[in-house]
Write a protein that holds these residues in place. Structure first.
Motif, PDB file in Angstrom:
ATOM      1  N   CYS A   1       0.858  -1.190   0.000  1.00 23.76           N
ATOM      2  CA  CYS A   1       0.000   0.000   0.000  1.00 23.76           C
ATOM      3  C   CYS A   1       0.895   1.242   0.000  1.00 23.76           C
ATOM      4  O   CYS A   1       1.828   1.352   0.794  1.00 23.76           O
TER       5      CYS A   1
ATOM      6  N   CYS B   1       0.426   2.981   6.234  1.00 24.26           N
ATOM      7  CA  CYS B   1      -0.175   1.645   6.165  1.00 24.26           C
ATOM      8  C   CYS B   1       0.868   0.640   5.660  1.00 24.26           C
ATOM      9  O   CYS B   1       1.284  -0.248   6.391  1.00 24.26           O
TER      10      CYS B   1
ATOM     11  N   ILE C   1       0.778  -1.899   4.009  1.00 20.92           N
ATOM     12  CA  ILE C   1       0.432  -3.322   4.103  1.00 20.92           C
ATOM     13  C   ILE C   1       0.691  -4.035   2.759  1.00 20.92           C
ATOM     14  O   ILE C   1       0.534  -3.438   1.685  1.00 20.92           O
TER      15      ILE C   1
ATOM     16  N   CYS D   1      -4.532   0.102  -0.553  1.00 22.18           N
ATOM     17  CA  CYS D   1      -5.229  -1.111  -0.119  1.00 22.18           C
ATOM     18  C   CYS D   1      -6.709  -0.844   0.109  1.00 22.18           C
ATOM     19  O   CYS D   1      -7.514  -1.759   0.123  1.00 22.18           O
TER      20      CYS D   1
ATOM     21  N   CYS E   1      -7.102   4.476   2.958  1.00 25.84           N
ATOM     22  CA  CYS E   1      -5.694   4.820   2.732  1.00 25.84           C
ATOM     23  C   CYS E   1      -5.554   5.867   1.630  1.00 25.84           C
ATOM     24  O   CYS E   1      -4.690   6.731   1.698  1.00 25.84           O
TER      25      CYS E   1
HETATM   26 ZN   LIG Z   1      -3.293   0.847   3.107  1.00 22.97          ZN
END
Ligand SMILES: [Zn+2]
Ligand SMILES: [Zn+2]
Length: 313
Positions: free
Chosen positions: A279, A284, A286, A302, A306
């Motif tokens: 992401c 974040c 992720i 993501c 975000c």
């Molecule tokens: Zn994210």
């Protein structure tokens, strides 16, 4: 060989020199006692600067772990220089990446660490009572269809998700040391079978197999060079490849495509997909699977949350 001791690491240089497959991705590791990691670090750093090596290198009292992007023409000289660093590095096995069309590293990081891979096995010391037993691609292929053998994926769930050997046992963890804590619970019923461990390049299986032997498991094997070693050996000897999907790698590429099988699903729309993305929202970051449709809608975010957080900074 030209010697540029003050080589400056930059991405522009790489872009220019990466064309025409002039550079390749390599990985190697070795467990051995290093009395003075600082000296080895200095030597490796100087070698990297002289030979324009990019990568991530860990040195510890217990060994070295190198993942790098190098000039193809320097492969032999790099192998020789690494072999000469220490007597335990003589004839070291180097894994050459399967996908060299993309670059693994565009910076250099050489660090001294407590462990070359964090395993949490602090009280376990390597000793000569136990030996690593390696399998080549033919032996792997034979055991894959042998009922007396069981394959254990020593990687994390997100790695296994996009590519693996069929029927391999997965411990469903996201960090290696958790796996080592859980492993005996998962495999105690297979104690009498031939146990085959595998991971990306072999490093995680190296200590695990000895640790399992110490815990009473006698028939523990590992694939030489891990998935990368297996694939390269299959290609070299013209054996059929039984690993399905993509090989997750811990570098800029995130994966190497082995076969066209898609084993996982987009995290946003649940279509079949196996493209990992981090992401783009730094807070974040992720790691998630995103299909091409969703990448057009969400870009590399993501979630909508975000996207908004990133643009409202
Ligand atoms: Zn994210
Ligand atoms: Zn999608």
């Amino acid at each position: 060989m030209s010697c540029i001791s003050n080589f400056i690491y930059n991405k522009k240089y790489l872009k220019k020199n990466f064309k025409n497959y002039l550079r390749i991705n390599i990985s190697l590791y070795k467990y051995f006692f290093i009395e003075n990691p600082e000296i080895i670090k200095k030597k490796i750093k100087s070698l990297c600067h002289k030979l324009k090596i990019f990568g991530r290198i860990y040195i510890s009292y217990e060994g070295i772990n190198i993942q790098a992007n190098i000039l193809k023409k320097y492969f032999d000289i790099i192998k020789k220089k690494i072999s000469n660093l220490h007597q335990d590095l003589k004839n070291i096995h180097i894994n050459v990446g399967i996908d060299n069309s993309r670059i693994s590293f565009n910076t250099l990081s050489v660090k001294i660490k407590k462990r070359i891979i964090f395993d949490g096995l602090d009280s376990f010391k390597l000793n000569k009572n136990f030996k690593n037993k390696y399998l080549n691609s033919q032996e792997v292929n034979n055991l894959l269809y042998n009922k007396e053998a069981i394959f254990i994926d020593m990687r994390n769930n997100y790695e296994h998700k996009i590519g693996h050997f069929k029927n391999a046992i997965l411990m469903n963890t996201s960090i290696f040391r958790e796996q080592l804590k859980k492993i005996f619970k998962y495999i105690s019923k297979y104690k009498k079978k031939k146990i085959v461990l595998y991971c990306t390049g072999g490093i995680r299986c190296e200590k695990t197999s000895l640790w399992m032997q110490k815990n009473g498991y006698k028939n523990v094997y590992q694939i030489r060079g891990g998935i990368i070693g297996y694939i390269n050996d299959c290609i070299k000897k013209n054996h059929s490849i039984h690993f399905l999907g993509k090989n997750f790698v811990f570098d800029l590429r995130l994966y190497e495509t082995i076969t066209e099988h898609i084993l996982s699903y987009c995290n946003q729309c649940y279509r079949k997909s196996d493209y990992y993305v981090n992401c783009i929202n730094n807070r974040c970051n992720i790691l998630f699977i995103q299909c091409l449709f969703c990448s057009k809608i969400y870009r590399s975010f993501c979630s909508k949350k975000c996207y908004i957080e990133f643009h409202c900074k």
